[in-house]
Design a protein around this motif. Structure first.
Motif, mmCIF file in Angstrom:
data_model
loop_
_atom_site.group_PDB
_atom_site.id
_atom_site.type_symbol
_atom_site.label_atom_id
_atom_site.label_comp_id
_atom_site.label_asym_id
_atom_site.label_seq_id
_atom_site.Cartn_x
_atom_site.Cartn_y
_atom_site.Cartn_z
ATOM 1 N N ILE A 165 43.909 10.643 49.586
ATOM 2 C CA ILE A 165 44.091 12.212 49.827
ATOM 3 C C ILE A 165 42.851 12.474 50.726
ATOM 4 C CG2 ILE A 165 43.817 14.374 48.925
ATOM 5 C CD1 ILE A 165 46.509 12.880 48.395
ATOM 6 N N PRO A 166 43.038 12.959 52.071
ATOM 7 C CA PRO A 166 41.664 13.365 52.820
ATOM 8 C C PRO A 166 41.035 14.525 52.357
ATOM 9 C CG PRO A 166 43.826 13.598 54.154
ATOM 10 C CD PRO A 166 44.308 13.225 52.696
ATOM 11 N N LEU A 167 39.731 14.724 52.244
ATOM 12 C CA LEU A 167 39.122 15.798 51.920
ATOM 13 C C LEU A 167 37.960 16.054 52.831
ATOM 14 C CD1 LEU A 167 38.904 15.447 48.106
ATOM 15 C CD2 LEU A 167 40.645 16.561 49.374
ATOM 16 N N LYS A 168 37.673 17.185 53.117
ATOM 17 C CA LYS A 168 36.568 17.504 53.889
ATOM 18 C C LYS A 168 35.741 18.622 53.541
ATOM 19 C CE LYS A 168 37.535 20.428 57.598
ATOM 20 N NZ LYS A 168 37.899 20.927 58.648
ATOM 21 N N THR A 228 45.376 18.533 56.149
ATOM 22 C CA THR A 228 46.797 18.231 55.978
ATOM 23 C C THR A 228 47.339 18.104 57.258
ATOM 24 O OG1 THR A 228 46.906 20.826 56.144
ATOM 25 C CG2 THR A 228 46.993 20.135 54.076
ATOM 26 N N THR A 229 46.579 18.329 58.311
ATOM 27 C CA THR A 229 47.121 17.987 59.616
ATOM 28 C C THR A 229 46.933 16.301 60.042
ATOM 29 O OG1 THR A 229 46.356 20.030 60.353
ATOM 30 C CG2 THR A 229 46.995 18.678 62.070
ATOM 31 N N THR A 230 47.926 15.786 60.427
ATOM 32 C CA THR A 230 47.850 14.329 61.013
ATOM 33 C C THR A 230 46.987 14.129 61.998
ATOM 34 O OG1 THR A 230 50.203 14.257 60.086
ATOM 35 C CG2 THR A 230 49.429 12.412 61.568
ATOM 36 N N GLU A 231 46.754 14.954 62.959
ATOM 37 C CA GLU A 231 45.902 14.877 64.222
ATOM 38 C C GLU A 231 44.525 15.055 63.628
ATOM 39 O OE1 GLU A 231 48.508 16.728 64.175
ATOM 40 O OE2 GLU A 231 49.962 15.876 65.585
ATOM 41 N N GLU A 232 44.264 15.903 62.661
ATOM 42 C CA GLU A 232 42.681 16.201 62.258
ATOM 43 C C GLU A 232 42.429 14.972 61.294
ATOM 44 O OE1 GLU A 232 40.238 19.422 59.765
ATOM 45 O OE2 GLU A 232 42.303 19.984 60.249
ATOM 46 N N TRP A 233 43.356 14.363 60.561
ATOM 47 C CA TRP A 233 43.092 13.430 59.573
ATOM 48 C C TRP A 233 42.998 12.175 60.636
ATOM 49 C CZ3 TRP A 233 47.163 11.197 55.525
ATOM 50 C CH2 TRP A 233 46.516 10.377 54.658
ATOM 51 N N ARG A 234 43.455 11.821 61.567
ATOM 52 C CA ARG A 234 43.369 10.636 62.198
ATOM 53 C C ARG A 234 41.905 10.955 63.165
ATOM 54 N NH1 ARG A 234 47.504 11.270 64.841
ATOM 55 N NH2 ARG A 234 48.890 9.512 63.874
ATOM 56 N N TYR A 235 41.799 11.871 63.354
ATOM 57 C CA TYR A 235 40.352 12.441 63.987
ATOM 58 C C TYR A 235 39.060 11.971 62.928
ATOM 59 C CZ TYR A 235 36.357 14.766 66.520
ATOM 60 O OH TYR A 235 35.324 14.994 67.221
ATOM 61 N N PHE A 236 39.240 12.410 61.909
ATOM 62 C CA PHE A 236 38.103 12.121 60.850
ATOM 63 C C PHE A 236 37.984 10.579 60.452
ATOM 64 C CE2 PHE A 236 37.643 16.737 60.690
ATOM 65 C CZ PHE A 236 36.370 16.772 60.504
ATOM 66 N N LYS A 237 39.229 10.020 60.387
ATOM 67 C CA LYS A 237 39.117 8.536 60.240
ATOM 68 C C LYS A 237 38.497 7.666 61.099
ATOM 69 C CE LYS A 237 42.699 6.504 58.120
ATOM 70 N NZ LYS A 237 42.020 5.971 57.073
ATOM 71 N N THR A 291 37.147 4.614 58.580
ATOM 72 C CA THR A 291 37.857 3.988 57.541
ATOM 73 C C THR A 291 39.025 3.189 57.535
ATOM 74 O OG1 THR A 291 39.001 6.306 57.337
ATOM 75 C CG2 THR A 291 37.056 6.099 56.026
ATOM 76 N N PRO A 292 39.199 2.131 56.901
ATOM 77 C CA PRO A 292 40.344 1.281 57.456
ATOM 78 C C PRO A 292 41.725 1.568 56.406
ATOM 79 C CG PRO A 292 39.060 0.010 55.962
ATOM 80 C CD PRO A 292 38.274 1.462 56.237
ATOM 81 N N THR A 293 41.567 2.672 55.696
ATOM 82 C CA THR A 293 42.645 2.954 54.782
ATOM 83 C C THR A 293 43.952 3.599 55.664
ATOM 84 O OG1 THR A 293 41.824 5.099 54.424
ATOM 85 C CG2 THR A 293 41.380 3.535 52.976
ATOM 86 N N PRO A 294 45.139 3.336 54.870
ATOM 87 C CA PRO A 294 46.209 3.635 56.114
ATOM 88 C C PRO A 294 46.401 5.217 56.101
ATOM 89 C CG PRO A 294 47.040 2.938 53.789
ATOM 90 C CD PRO A 294 45.417 2.500 53.705
ATOM 91 N N LEU A 295 47.040 5.487 57.037
ATOM 92 C CA LEU A 295 47.148 7.160 57.541
ATOM 93 C C LEU A 295 48.808 7.309 57.315
ATOM 94 C CD1 LEU A 295 45.550 9.099 60.136
ATOM 95 C CD2 LEU A 295 48.184 9.002 60.150
#
Length: 481
Positions: A137-140, A93-102, A107-111
């Motif tokens: 939806i980003p999952l980990k 749910t955190t934008t910074e964490e999502w950007r890090y894992f992308k 992955t070329p999908t939008p954030l």
């Protein structure tokens, strides 16, 4: 007669009515059951249609990233609640964490920023979707659990290659609409893969006591780090340090009865979002029965311990961690009957002063299993010195030097004495055992080993009686020049 015929007809009619009533009840139940089966079958078909399956190859402590495409199939806006039935599978749910894992997964999908929001009492985060809108939806998935069953599954992979693939269901994420019905389901199946153990630590501690241990990490170029220990052990957070400064990891492990062994993993992370462990440690903690021993260097002390038998007859032999300092009586294999009590004599003769831990293990030699273990906590004191000598030994000649010192028997009767040294590699005796009469003087021949470099050493010479009790102690200070 006509009367009997009427009575018989009435009985038959009653039985027919009862059978019709019973058949009607069973037919009603069958129809109801059939309707329920149809409803369940339709429901299962709908669930299967809205379920998307993913297969992950996960390793201990490593985060596996995936994105699920969620679509609102309705023509009205929907607030979707996301719920995971397993804490190891979570929503980023955190934008910074999502950007890090992308960035890691490329992955070329939008954030989308601020995509999720949470409410008190909700089973998970929420996302707002417009009609027919699609979002990623980003999952980990990340697991810190490694048990023996998982290890067996990993080792059986070659067998599964011939018998057919086998996957282990790990978790599922349900996306529920405002009407409380699922809109989509993401089912994640996980196949464990082997992990690398960078270091193995084997620790010994008294039984039923908390183990507190500090393990120093090497200097890291990245100052951020987060270690993690599997439950029920404590989680430790490393603070930010100056690059190059060492960092200690503190462990606190609850005690167990002897001879129980606890095994767990500690994962050390150097990235902020704990994507993959930089190091994995495997730690064994042996909890042993504690025996306190206070003694003097060079002198033999005796300590008795009790070994209790169990349900079956066992053939037992005892082993010590330092056989040159600990002797166990009986030394060989002995039979331990059920519910019996066997007294063992420990003869401890240390050569270095200070506090140390030594171990004695009682092993079933037939089953090759540990029966009982003792942790000897030694508190060793230096002896009282009778005389001190100074000796100079030439360096580089390739041969040692000989010296002589005298010892006088303080008793009126003849005695036998033993000579011992705390540095047998540096000093040897002409005779390790001698016998002299009462009041007589004996000359002790000393032979010093050669040395190739200058320096100095302090060697203690013990004159013991036949029971290894020290009569006198000499200190020889050797200077290699």
């Amino acid at each position: 007669s006509s009367q009997h015929y009427e009575e018989y007809s009435l009985v038959l009619l009653t039985r027919v009515e009862d059978l019709q009533s019973c058949f009607a009840h069973e037919l009603h139940q069958f129809k109801a059951c059939d309707e329920r089966s149809k409803a369940e079958a339709i429901g299962n078909m709908l669930i299967q249609a809205m379920t998307t399956h993913h297969l992950l190859y996960a390793s201990l402590g490593c985060a596996q990233y995936l994105e699920f495409v969620l679509r609102n199939p309705l023509n009205v806006p929907q607030t979707v609640t996301i719920h995971s039935d397993n804490p190891e599978l979570s929503v980023i749910t955190t934008t910074e964490e999502w950007r890090y894992f992308k960035a890691l997964a490329k992955t070329p999908t939008p954030l989308e920023e601020n995509l999720f929001y949470s409410e008190d009492g909700a089973p998970g985060p929420k996302v707002y979707l417009r009609p027919n809108e699609r979002v990623h939806i980003p999952l980990k998935y990340q697991s810190f659990v490694c048990d023996h069953a998982m290890s067996l599954q990993v080792r059986s992979r070659e067998r599964d290659m011939f018998e057919g693939p086998t996957h282990w269901e790990a978790a599922g994420v349900t996306f529920t609409g405002e009407n409380g019905k699922p809109m989509a389901i993401c089912q994640v199946n996980v196949e464990p893969t082997p992990h690398v153990v960078d270091q193995t630590f084997r620790l010994y501690h008294p039984e039923l006591c908390f183990l507190k241990k500090a393990i120093r990490l090497p200097p890291w170029h990245n100052p951020a780090g987060v270690p993690h220990a599997t439950p029920p052990f404590r989680l430790f957070i490393l603070s930010h340090k100056v690059p190059g400064e060492p960092q200690d990891v503190y462990l606190k492990v609850p005690g167990s009865p002897s001879p129980h062994i606890k095994m767990f993993f500690v994962m050390v992370f150097t990235d902020e979002w704990m994507a993959a462990p930089s190091q994995i440690w495997q730690i064994y903690v042996h909890f042993l029965e504690r025996v306190d021993v206070s003694c003097v260097t060079g002198q033999r002390s005796r300590q008795s311990v009790i070994l209790r038998g169990r349900q079956a007859v066992r053939k037992v032999k005892c082993f010590s961690s330092h056989p040159e300092e600990i002797e166990v009586d009986p030394a060989g294999v002995f039979v331990l009957p059920p519910a019996a009590v066997q007294e063992l004599q420990l003869r401890v003769q240390p050569w270095q002063a200070g506090s140390r831990f030594l171990y004695v293990n009682a092993v079933d030699v037939e089953q090759r299993r540990l029966v009982t273990a003792w942790l000897l906590c030694l508190n060793v004191h230096r002896p009282v010195l009778s005389k001190a000598f100074e000796v100079c030994v030439p360096v580089g000649r390739g041969r040692g030097s000989s010296r002589k010192i005298t010892y006088t028997n303080p008793y009126t009767s003849g005695r036998t004495f033993l000579l011992r040294s705390d540095h047998p590699d540096l000093l040897q005796f002409r005779e390790d055992k001698f016998q002299i009469g009462g009041g007589e003087t004996y000359t002790i021949g000393l032979r010093f080993a050669p040395s190739q470099s200058p320096g100095s050493a302090e060697i203690l010479v013990y004159v013991n009686n036949t029971e290894e009790k020290t009569e006198e102690t000499f200190c020889v200070k050797v200077s290699y020049v």
